[in-house]
Design a protein around this motif. Structure first.
Motif, short mmCIF file in Angstrom:
data_model
loop_
_atom_site.label_atom_id
_atom_site.label_comp_id
_atom_site.label_asym_id
_atom_site.label_seq_id
_atom_site.Cartn_x
_atom_site.Cartn_y
_atom_site.Cartn_z
N THR A 117 0.84 -1.19 0.00
CA THR A 117 0.00 0.00 0.00
C THR A 117 0.88 1.24 0.00
O THR A 117 1.92 1.26 0.66
CB THR A 117 -0.93 0.03 1.24
OG1 THR A 117 -1.77 -1.12 1.21
CG2 THR A 117 -1.79 1.28 1.25
N GLU A 119 0.93 5.40 0.73
CA GLU A 119 0.26 6.54 1.35
C GLU A 119 1.00 7.82 1.02
O GLU A 119 2.24 7.81 0.88
CB GLU A 119 0.17 6.38 2.87
CG GLU A 119 -0.75 5.27 3.32
CD GLU A 119 -0.85 5.18 4.83
OE1 GLU A 119 -1.69 4.40 5.31
OE2 GLU A 119 -0.08 5.87 5.54
N ARG A 121 1.62 11.51 2.65
CA ARG A 121 1.49 12.07 4.00
C ARG A 121 2.05 13.47 4.04
O ARG A 121 3.13 13.75 3.51
CB ARG A 121 2.23 11.14 4.98
CG ARG A 121 2.25 11.60 6.41
CD ARG A 121 2.62 10.44 7.35
NE ARG A 121 3.83 9.75 6.94
CZ ARG A 121 5.04 10.05 7.39
NH1 ARG A 121 5.22 11.07 8.22
NH2 ARG A 121 6.10 9.36 6.99
N VAL A 126 -1.93 11.65 7.15
CA VAL A 126 -2.11 10.94 5.90
C VAL A 126 -3.18 11.66 5.08
O VAL A 126 -4.31 11.83 5.52
CB VAL A 126 -2.52 9.47 6.14
CG1 VAL A 126 -2.81 8.77 4.82
CG2 VAL A 126 -1.43 8.73 6.90
N THR A 129 -4.57 7.50 0.64
CA THR A 129 -4.18 6.10 0.72
C THR A 129 -4.65 5.40 -0.55
O THR A 129 -5.85 5.39 -0.86
CB THR A 129 -4.79 5.41 1.95
OG1 THR A 129 -4.36 6.08 3.14
CG2 THR A 129 -4.34 3.95 2.03
#
Length: 232
Positions: A117, A119, A121, A126, A129
């Motif tokens: 995964t 992300e 940020r 965050v 996603t």
């Protein structure tokens, strides 16, 4: 999961980075006692400027970079090398220069397998996603105009699992930038204000797996300089 502490983002580290960037006149040396020929070479890791930083036994690494100029058709690749010998590429992050001035980011976690995964940020928040991606080949995850300013890895043991997470930092505030990047997700949508792109493999690492080295390679980029590094 928010495992990366990024200790190098302290004000003291940023001050050191500024001083080093002003005085750096040569590349970081290849500090590896092994020849680079001992490490695997993949399509993503063939370059004309290479730095190998040995990390045997380390569970965490932070590397502040002199900003890498990635021209159209050029690439900047960071490999995590799995050990002990025989070595293999555990995971890679590739920045590829595009015709319109943007940089495309690809992630290859096929050395781990399973899913991963990504992300985006902004400091500790965050902002985006992505859906999990199969770690079977290099996968584009987004594009941006800013260049990476640091790289981080950390092995996390939690709930009986052992995983390695990686992050690329785009906070350019230490070198006169505005401190953020605008990353357009590969799935589409508006650019996301970010300082970090985090990669979270879902697959558990074998207990014997070590991060033997971090290899940074440039194709058409000119010199690659690691201004500061911290290993634990």
């Amino acid at each position: 999961m928010r495992p990366l502490s990024h200790s190098t983002r302290s004000s003291a580290s940023l001050l050191v980075l500024v001083v080093l960037l002003l005085t750096a006149g040569c590349d970081s040396a290849d500090e590896s006692p092994q020849s680079s020929a001992e490490f695997p070479v993949s399509a993503l890791s063939q370059g004309d400027d290479t730095i190998i930083i040995p990390t045997p036994g380390s569970v965490k690494g932070d590397f502040l970079l002199y900003p890498v100029d990635i021209p159209e058709g050029g690439s900047f690749i960071i490999d995590l090398i799995r050990g002990p010998s025989p070595y293999s590429v555990l995971g890679s992050v590739l920045h590829r220069g595009m015709q319109d001035g943007r940089t495309e980011v690809e992630v290859d976690m096929s050395g781990i397998g399973g899913l991963f995964t990504v992300e985006m940020r902004l400091d500790e928040t965050v902002r985006y996603t992505a859906d999990p991606v199969i770690a079977s080949q290099a996968q584009p995850v987004g594009s941006l105009r800013e260049q990476p300013s640091s790289f981080h890895f950390e092995i996390i043991e939690e709930g009986g699992e052992r995983v390695v997470v990686v992050a690329v930092d785009y906070d350019r505030g230490a070198v006169g930038g505005d401190g953020i990047a605008w990353i357009t997700p590969e799935a589409g949508g508006p650019p996301v204000p970010s300082t970090f792109l985090d990669v979270f493999p879902h697959e558990d690492l074998d207990a014997s797996t070590q991060i033997a080295a971090v290899r940074m390679r440039g194709i058409g980029t000119g010199d690659i300089v690691v201004a500061e590094q911290t290993l634990e």
